[in-house]
Design a protein around this motif. Structure first.
Motif, PDB file in Angstrom:
ATOM      1  N   SER A  14       0.955  -1.049   0.674  1.00  0.00           N
ATOM      2  CA  SER A  14       0.405  -0.154   0.217  1.00  0.00           C
ATOM      3  C   SER A  14       0.726   1.253   0.202  1.00  0.00           C
ATOM      4  N   ARG A  15       0.229   2.279  -0.003  1.00  0.00           N
ATOM      5  CA  ARG A  15       0.927   3.329  -0.379  1.00  0.00           C
ATOM      6  C   ARG A  15       0.090   4.634   0.604  1.00  0.00           C
ATOM      7  N   ALA A  16       0.698   5.698   0.750  1.00  0.00           N
ATOM      8  CA  ALA A  16       0.114   6.775   2.308  1.00  0.00           C
ATOM      9  C   ALA A  16      -0.933   7.637   0.701  1.00  0.00           C
ATOM     10  N   HIS A  17      -2.019   8.219   1.460  1.00  0.00           N
ATOM     11  CA  HIS A  17      -2.705   8.744  -0.198  1.00  0.00           C
ATOM     12  C   HIS A  17      -1.956  10.224   1.121  1.00  0.00           C
ATOM     13  N   VAL A  23      -4.029   3.215   0.745  1.00  0.00           N
ATOM     14  CA  VAL A  23      -4.481   2.183   0.156  1.00  0.00           C
ATOM     15  C   VAL A  23      -4.037   2.037  -0.778  1.00  0.00           C
ATOM     16  N   PRO A  24      -4.024   0.867  -0.969  1.00  0.00           N
ATOM     17  CA  PRO A  24      -3.382  -0.538  -1.905  1.00  0.00           C
ATOM     18  C   PRO A  24      -3.244   0.046  -2.943  1.00  0.00           C
ATOM     19  N   VAL A  25      -2.252  -0.084  -3.644  1.00  0.00           N
ATOM     20  CA  VAL A  25      -1.328  -0.036  -4.850  1.00  0.00           C
ATOM     21  C   VAL A  25      -2.859  -0.697  -5.951  1.00  0.00           C
ATOM     22  N   GLN A  26      -2.996   0.269  -6.574  1.00  0.00           N
ATOM     23  CA  GLN A  26      -4.306  -0.558  -7.401  1.00  0.00           C
ATOM     24  C   GLN A  26      -3.704  -0.967  -9.092  1.00  0.00           C
ATOM     25  N   THR A  27      -2.879   0.722  -9.416  1.00  0.00           N
ATOM     26  CA  THR A  27      -2.384   0.832 -10.766  1.00  0.00           C
ATOM     27  C   THR A  27      -1.459  -0.659 -11.305  1.00  0.00           C
ATOM     28  N   ARG A  28      -1.683  -1.677 -11.881  1.00  0.00           N
ATOM     29  CA  ARG A  28      -0.572  -2.410 -11.939  1.00  0.00           C
ATOM     30  C   ARG A  28       0.984  -1.641 -12.282  1.00  0.00           C
ATOM     31  N   SER A  29       1.524  -0.624 -12.920  1.00  0.00           N
ATOM     32  CA  SER A  29       2.719  -0.147 -13.332  1.00  0.00           C
ATOM     33  C   SER A  29       3.038   0.061 -12.417  1.00  0.00           C
ATOM     34  N   GLU A  30       2.408   0.363 -10.685  1.00  0.00           N
ATOM     35  CA  GLU A  30       3.102   0.868  -9.745  1.00  0.00           C
ATOM     36  C   GLU A  30       3.609   0.083  -8.279  1.00  0.00           C
ATOM     37  N   ARG A  31       3.786  -1.106  -8.726  1.00  0.00           N
ATOM     38  CA  ARG A  31       3.957  -2.328  -7.501  1.00  0.00           C
ATOM     39  C   ARG A  31       4.955  -1.994  -7.159  1.00  0.00           C
ATOM     40  N   PRO A  32       5.336  -2.483  -6.098  1.00  0.00           N
ATOM     41  CA  PRO A  32       7.215  -2.281  -6.343  1.00  0.00           C
ATOM     42  C   PRO A  32       7.796  -3.344  -6.566  1.00  0.00           C
ATOM     43  N   THR A  33       8.999  -2.971  -6.567  1.00  0.00           N
ATOM     44  CA  THR A  33      10.063  -4.219  -7.525  1.00  0.00           C
ATOM     45  C   THR A  33      11.241  -4.077  -6.767  1.00  0.00           C
ATOM     46  N   SER A  34      11.668  -5.332  -6.495  1.00  0.00           N
ATOM     47  CA  SER A  34      13.378  -4.929  -5.782  1.00  0.00           C
ATOM     48  C   SER A  34      13.727  -6.869  -6.038  1.00  0.00           C
ATOM     49  N   PRO A  43       3.349 -13.234   1.713  1.00  0.00           N
ATOM     50  CA  PRO A  43       2.140 -12.361   1.573  1.00  0.00           C
ATOM     51  C   PRO A  43       0.439 -13.178   2.380  1.00  0.00           C
ATOM     52  N   SER A  44       0.078 -11.909   2.565  1.00  0.00           N
ATOM     53  CA  SER A  44      -1.022 -13.042   3.491  1.00  0.00           C
ATOM     54  C   SER A  44      -2.436 -12.399   3.205  1.00  0.00           C
ATOM     55  N   GLY A  45      -2.115 -12.595   0.976  1.00  0.00           N
ATOM     56  CA  GLY A  45      -3.549 -12.635   1.076  1.00  0.00           C
ATOM     57  C   GLY A  45      -4.349 -11.343   0.561  1.00  0.00           C
ATOM     58  N   ARG A  46      -3.595 -10.664   1.482  1.00  0.00           N
ATOM     59  CA  ARG A  46      -4.500  -9.016   0.493  1.00  0.00           C
ATOM     60  C   ARG A  46      -4.299  -7.987   0.559  1.00  0.00           C
ATOM     61  N   GLU A  47      -2.992  -8.348   0.198  1.00  0.00           N
ATOM     62  CA  GLU A  47      -2.331  -8.013  -1.364  1.00  0.00           C
ATOM     63  C   GLU A  47      -2.832  -8.382  -2.491  1.00  0.00           C
ATOM     64  N   VAL A  48      -3.578  -6.812  -3.444  1.00  0.00           N
ATOM     65  CA  VAL A  48      -4.388  -7.016  -4.500  1.00  0.00           C
ATOM     66  C   VAL A  48      -3.843  -7.976  -5.385  1.00  0.00           C
ATOM     67  N   ASN A  49      -2.240  -8.263  -5.254  1.00  0.00           N
ATOM     68  CA  ASN A  49      -1.910  -9.149  -6.509  1.00  0.00           C
ATOM     69  C   ASN A  49      -1.813 -10.563  -6.113  1.00  0.00           C
ATOM     70  N   TRP A  50      -2.296 -11.037  -4.592  1.00  0.00           N
ATOM     71  CA  TRP A  50      -2.495 -12.196  -3.889  1.00  0.00           C
ATOM     72  C   TRP A  50      -4.193 -12.818  -3.035  1.00  0.00           C
ATOM     73  N   LYS A  51      -4.533 -11.481  -3.629  1.00  0.00           N
ATOM     74  CA  LYS A  51      -5.876 -11.426  -2.887  1.00  0.00           C
ATOM     75  C   LYS A  51      -6.712 -12.702  -3.888  1.00  0.00           C
ATOM     76  N   HIS A  52      -6.850 -13.566  -4.958  1.00  0.00           N
ATOM     77  CA  HIS A  52      -7.587 -14.607  -5.568  1.00  0.00           C
ATOM     78  C   HIS A  52      -6.782 -16.043  -4.979  1.00  0.00           C
ATOM     79  N   PRO A  99      12.346  -7.973  -9.850  1.00  0.00           N
ATOM     80  CA  PRO A  99      11.346  -9.087  -9.092  1.00  0.00           C
ATOM     81  C   PRO A  99      10.124  -8.832  -8.393  1.00  0.00           C
ATOM     82  N   GLU A 100       8.763  -9.207  -8.691  1.00  0.00           N
ATOM     83  CA  GLU A 100       7.489  -8.286  -8.096  1.00  0.00           C
ATOM     84  C   GLU A 100       6.963  -9.527  -7.128  1.00  0.00           C
ATOM     85  N   ASP A 101       6.759 -10.055  -6.778  1.00  0.00           N
ATOM     86  CA  ASP A 101       6.965 -10.407  -5.444  1.00  0.00           C
ATOM     87  C   ASP A 101       7.942 -11.875  -4.827  1.00  0.00           C
ATOM     88  N   LEU A 102       6.810 -12.096  -3.584  1.00  0.00           N
ATOM     89  CA  LEU A 102       8.897 -12.622  -3.045  1.00  0.00           C
ATOM     90  C   LEU A 102       9.075 -13.779  -3.809  1.00  0.00           C
TER      91      LEU A 102
END
Length: 399
Positions: A14-17, A23-34, A43-52, A99-102
């Motif tokens: 998420s990022r600060a409003h 608020v969660p990062v919804q835009t695909r291009s804004e996801r953190p990378t490392s 992952p907890s399942g709350r993240e937008v890219n893991w919730k399903h 990488p975009e996820d663990l």
């Protein structure tokens, strides 16, 4: 005594409003990378890219020690290309991939030597290069990074065939140089207890062409996420997928197409069929048309056919457009049961109901199979669809 104020819980990713809330990062291009796994929380399942995604069934990928013997590699057709290895820091490893996820970060750091397949410049490789990835057992956890590079004005087809079982985190990095034409097909025919989390990242340079196809039949949880950047002027990509989910299977693809250069073209079509209690498919399609991508023509669609009660298909198309100077852009999604009119048409011509249903499903899925362009593989996959249709939907587990 002054009251102690507790900091609010922050959902990972998420990022600060502007008002201070997160608020969660919804835009695909804004996801953190490392490249560092420590920069990603499990992952907890709350993240937008893991919730399903069924997180618990993937947990071994980020809790177990790496096992270099977990997946064996054999290559057919290696004589027609250059095959080598790339350590961390060896170019072109990392030319495209971040990488975009663990699981992707772990696969990056725990793969000491990445498999490198390079199609020579100006070469036209007629026969497909088949990389067979064989799991050594569901108790084995394996990590792997693969680089597929098509040099300028080359042409080739690379097939990644997955079989048996493993707990497998995989990165596939695809580079299509100027004027090259590359087809990458990944086929998942795992055993029912396999877990496969894959991140495919590709870049297509000037006038290059990439056909990327995901075919998933086997595996308990299979998550193959292709991300394609159309970077060069006149570059194009056709992105196709087929999933057939049985009872207890979870088959997922999150597709991202970024139109970055001018006059690019993208076509995305994924199809799924589901049968059996707990069968589930997930498709998330994101298309970003950047501010410099003038003259873009882009379309994405997902179609799902639910064959029995107890199956579920999730379909989420997203489209972002940052320039008004485009040829066209659109998306579509549809999930439903058999088309009664098609069944009536076939039955009215004397075809029994079971055979009519078989023909409808086969025709529905064959559209994707026929795009592969490798007759032997197409015949094998049609036979696999026939086998799936002959089952009762009881295959698979929910454990």
């Amino acid at each position: 005594m002054a009251a102690t104020q507790q900091a609010p819980y922050v959902v990972p990713g998420s990022r600060a409003h502007s008002d201070g809330a997160f608020v969660p990062v919804q835009t695909r291009s804004e996801r953190p990378t490392s490249y560092d796994p420590a920069d990603f929380d499990a992952p907890s399942g709350r993240e937008v890219n893991w919730k399903h995604t069924p997180i618990a069934r993937l947990a071994a990928l980020w809790t177990a020690h790496d096992d270099t013997r977990g997946v064996g590699v054999s290559i057919e057709g290696a004589d027609s290309i250059a095959v080598g290895g790339l350590g961390v820091g060896d170019w072109p490893r990392g030319d495209v991939f971040t990488p975009e996820d663990l699981p992707a970060a772990l696969a990056w750091t725990r793969t000491q030597t990445a498999l490198h397949l390079r199609v020579p410049q100006d070469a036209a490789v007629d026969e497909p290069v088949v990389v067979t990835l064989t799991g050594a057992g569901a108790e084995r956890v394996a990590y792997q990074h693969i680089v597929v590079e098509a040099m300028p004005h080359s042409k080739a087809t690379v097939i990644l065939a997955h079989e048996l079982s493993a707990q497998y985190a995989q990165n596939v990095e695809v580079v299509v140089r100027d004027g090259a034409a590359l087809t990458v097909v990944t086929v998942q025919q795992w055993e029912d207890d396999a877990v496969h989390a894959a991140s495919h990242q590709a870049r297509v340079d000037r006038d290059g062409y990439l056909r990327h196809i995901v075919v998933s039949f086997g595996g308990g949880v299979v998550r193959v996420n292709p991300s394609i950047e159309l970077a060069g002027p006149g570059s194009s990509a056709e992105v196709y997928g087929l999933a057939y989910a049985d009872a207890g299977q979870h088959l997922e693809s999150q597709v991202y197409v970024h139109h970055k250069g001018p006059h690019t073209r993208g076509d995305v079509l994924y199809k799924g069929a589901l049968q059996g209690e707990g069968a589930r498919t997930v498709w998330i399609g994101d298309v970003l048309i950047g501010p410099d991508a003038v003259g873009t023509d882009s379309y994405e669609a997902n179609r799902n056919l639910v064959l029995t009660e107890g199956a579920r298909a999730d379909s989420v198309p997203n489209l972002e457009i940052e320039t008004g100077d485009i040829v066209g852009a659109g998306h579509a999604s549809a999930t439903g049961r058999f088309d009664d009119e098609q069944l009536f048409y076939l039955q009215a011509r004397g075809i029994p109901e079971d055979e009519a249903r078989r023909l409808v499903v086969l025709g529905f899925l064959s559209e994707i199979v026929q795009k592969i362009g490798v007759p032997a593989l197409e015949q094998e996959l049609i036979a696999e669809i026939e086998t799936e249709l002959a089952t009762t939907g009881e295959r698979g587990t929910t454990a």
